[in-house]
Design an enzyme around this catalytic site. Structure first.
Site, PDB file in Angstrom:
ATOM      1  N   GLY A  93       5.371 -19.304 -26.172  1.00 44.24           N
ATOM      2  CA  GLY A  93       5.271 -20.431 -25.250  1.00 44.24           C
ATOM      3  C   GLY A  93       4.040 -20.297 -24.367  1.00 44.24           C
ATOM      4  O   GLY A  93       2.921 -20.233 -24.858  1.00 44.24           O
ATOM      5  N   ILE A 130       9.861 -11.870 -22.481  1.00 47.87           N
ATOM      6  CA  ILE A 130       8.451 -11.483 -22.597  1.00 47.87           C
ATOM      7  C   ILE A 130       7.643 -12.312 -21.618  1.00 47.87           C
ATOM      8  O   ILE A 130       7.594 -13.544 -21.725  1.00 47.87           O
ATOM      9  CB  ILE A 130       7.928 -11.686 -24.034  1.00 47.87           C
ATOM     10  CG1 ILE A 130       8.748 -10.843 -25.014  1.00 47.87           C
ATOM     11  CG2 ILE A 130       6.444 -11.340 -24.125  1.00 47.87           C
ATOM     12  CD1 ILE A 130       8.375 -11.075 -26.469  1.00 47.87           C
ATOM     13  N   VAL A 143       0.874 -13.982 -19.622  1.00 51.51           N
ATOM     14  CA  VAL A 143      -0.201 -13.473 -18.767  1.00 51.51           C
ATOM     15  C   VAL A 143      -0.495 -14.432 -17.630  1.00 51.51           C
ATOM     16  O   VAL A 143      -0.822 -14.029 -16.519  1.00 51.51           O
ATOM     17  CB  VAL A 143      -1.465 -13.216 -19.623  1.00 51.51           C
ATOM     18  CG1 VAL A 143      -2.649 -12.822 -18.740  1.00 51.51           C
ATOM     19  CG2 VAL A 143      -1.187 -12.122 -20.635  1.00 51.51           C
ATOM     20  N   VAL A 161      -2.962 -16.758 -17.575  1.00 50.58           N
ATOM     21  CA  VAL A 161      -4.381 -17.006 -17.375  1.00 50.58           C
ATOM     22  C   VAL A 161      -4.634 -18.504 -17.298  1.00 50.58           C
ATOM     23  O   VAL A 161      -3.817 -19.312 -17.703  1.00 50.58           O
ATOM     24  CB  VAL A 161      -5.220 -16.402 -18.519  1.00 50.58           C
ATOM     25  CG1 VAL A 161      -5.071 -14.905 -18.567  1.00 50.58           C
ATOM     26  CG2 VAL A 161      -4.825 -17.024 -19.856  1.00 50.58           C
ATOM     27  N   LYS A 204     -11.127 -28.934  -8.202  1.00 43.68           N
ATOM     28  CA  LYS A 204     -12.226 -27.999  -8.446  1.00 43.68           C
ATOM     29  C   LYS A 204     -13.484 -28.778  -8.804  1.00 43.68           C
ATOM     30  O   LYS A 204     -13.531 -29.478  -9.818  1.00 43.68           O
ATOM     31  CB  LYS A 204     -11.861 -27.030  -9.579  1.00 43.68           C
ATOM     32  CG  LYS A 204     -12.987 -26.062  -9.910  1.00 43.68           C
ATOM     33  CD  LYS A 204     -12.606 -25.150 -11.058  1.00 43.68           C
ATOM     34  CE  LYS A 204     -13.782 -24.278 -11.461  1.00 43.68           C
ATOM     35  NZ  LYS A 204     -13.465 -23.429 -12.632  1.00 43.68           N
TER      36      LYS A 204
END
Length: 498
Positions: A11, A40, A43, A45, A76
């Site tokens: 995922g 699990i 990360v 990112v 941004k």
């Protein structure tokens, strides 16, 4: 015609982005199952993005206001680079264009001539005064603006900072509404067809077998399907990109949220600051050969602007890519396909572009060798182009620490060496039509890192000195006036608060 079974392994942002786009554009032809394990951790990112993410959301039909609220997003406009050229240097890589082109000549050449003839400010930031995005970023102002009123000049180009975990959850809800089947389970092993060598079935630890016609590997750096089961090799970029570890450590929200990302160089790498509405994303990227984990954490903690709100997360990574991103009946996305460090916020973009490429080339049941060949060629070119842009930041530096001196003297890819040489000689930048980073992007980084071209294009001599002075003054006035009429970034965000 029977639907084809697509199985997405993993995922996170990559898996749910793939599921969302496939269900949106090919949902009538596919039966999509995503299997992930809640045991699990992902990360996470990609908390800073680049402008194409807006197109991705628009294709999915996700309302921007809903997205901003759901993900704790901020705007941004640019990335601020501190200490990269030298410890005291500071510059922006602002989205969008710089100035206005005249005929075949980039605006840079007119600026170079004006600067040489004393017709514009003689300070290191002057080039960025002709960028609407840079003006707005420095002033902390923002509102959606497609075009500057009563001018032919484009408005603001923008992306987002957002909580990657929340974005994955938003897409998960989107996919479940669209009929994507979700299984919470751990993959035990990948079973291959004995004749074709293709993936046949995923064996889950629960005992369930998950068969599919086509598989998408979003299992992170483990690359369980493409790398491990199918044996696709890895091309390492460590000879050019020295950093191989990161520590992420979120802290409390900033009092004033700037509309840009900060990337600050240190003795053995760099650190990021990503402002969200509910917290601040912080992290340090470094070379383990030049800095220990404890030293890196201490450096990061000293840079926090407020109390930490979670425990530090150490991430070990290899920079590079899989030799092929599509092999047999499997495509890898995200970390499963490779990793380029987050300096220019390209992690989610690489997922997005790969998913878009897959949709365009999605195979029929009769074969896909030619699609896979072209897909892999395009993926390789994209990775290498972004890789070279990131190397540019490391190579062009005047710092004295060992890691940075090694980067100054390393042999760089030939295509990048040619780009730098061309810019040094003439102020020109050659980019391919499909490259992610535009001519103004390359110009900003090269100038920001201290490269000063020897000449400008003779087309810039087409204006008289007075015409050139008036042209430059007019542009600067328009950008300054436009930004002064924009609301504060905080005011814009307040419209989407709970």
């Amino acid at each position: 015609m029977a639907k084809r079974n697509v199985v997405i392994a993993g995922g996170g942002s990559a898996g749910w982005m793939a599921a969302a786009m496939l269900s949106r554009l090919l949902g009538a032809q596919l039966s999509i199952t995503l299997v992930e394990s809640s045991e699990i951790a992902t990360v996470g990112v990609g908390e800073a993005t680049i402008p194409p993410i807006r197109t991705f959301n628009q294709v999915l039909g996700i309302d921007e206001a809903d997205f901003l609220l759901a993900t704790g997003a901020t705007i941004k406009l640019a990335i601020e680079f501190n200490g990269w050229g030298s410890p005291a240097s500071n510059y922006l890589h602002a989205f969008g264009g710089i100035g206005r082109e005249q005929g075949f000549a980039s605006f840079y050449h007119y600026w170079h001539r004006a600067r040489a003839e004393g017709l514009t400010d003689n300070n290191r930031d002057d080039f960025w005064q002709y960028s609407l995005n840079a003006h707005a970023a420095r002033a902390g102002r923002f509102a959606p603006l497609e075009q500057i009123p009563n001018t032919p000049l484009p408005g603001l180009q923008y992306a987002y900072h957002f909580d990657a975990g929340r974005y994955a959850q938003l897409l998960k809800r989107y996919c479940q509404t669209a009929g994507v089947h979700h299984i919470d389970a751990t993959i035990d092993r990948v079973i291959l067809d004995t004749d074709s060598g293709e993936i046949n079935t995923l064996q889950l630890t629960s005992g369930q077998q998950l068969a599919g016609d086509f598989f998408i590997d979003c299992t992170g750096a483990r690359s369980l399907l493409l790398g491990k089961a199918l044996g696709v090799g890895f091309t390492d970029y460590a000879e050019w990109l020295p950093c191989n570890r990161a520590i992420a450590l979120p802290s409390e929200r900033l009092n004033v949220v700037p509309p840009y990302t900060r990337a600050t160089a240190h003795g053995a790498g760099w650190s990021w600051q990503i402002p969200l509405t509910h917290r601040t994303g912080n992290g340090i990227v470094y070379s383990a050969q030049h800095l220990s984990d404890d030293e890196a954490l201490n450096t990061l903690q000293q840079q926090l602007t407020g109390p930490a709100v979670a425990e530090p997360n150490l991430i070990r990574f290899k920079v590079g890519r899989r030799v092929k991103q599509w092999h047999k009946n499997c495509v890898a996305l995200g970390l499963a396909s490779g990793f380029l460090e987050p300096l220019e916020s390209t992690s989610l973009h690489l997922v997005q572009s790969a998913v878009t490429r897959l949709v365009k080339m999605f195979p029929s049941s009769t074969g896909y060798a030619k699609q896979a060949e072209v897909f892999n060629q395009q993926a390789k070119a994209e990775f290498e182009s972004i890789r070279d842009f990131i190397i540019l930041h490391y190579h062009l530096n005047n710092r004295q620490e060992p890691m940075w001196r090694e980067c100054q003297h390393m042999a760089i890819p030939q295509a990048l060496a040619q780009r730098i040489a061309l810019f040094k000689a003439s102020g020109q930048v050659h980019t391919a039509a499909d490259e992610l980073f535009t001519e103004p992007a390359w110009q900003q980084v090269m100038l920001g890192q201290g490269v000063r071209p020897e000449s400008y294009h003779t087309l810039a001599d087409g204006l008289s000195q007075q015409q050139l002075r008036d042209f430059m003054t007019h542009l600067k006035t328009i950008y300054s006036r436009t930004v002064n009429q924009l609301p504060e970034h905080e005011t814009f965000l307040a419209g989407f608060s709970n």
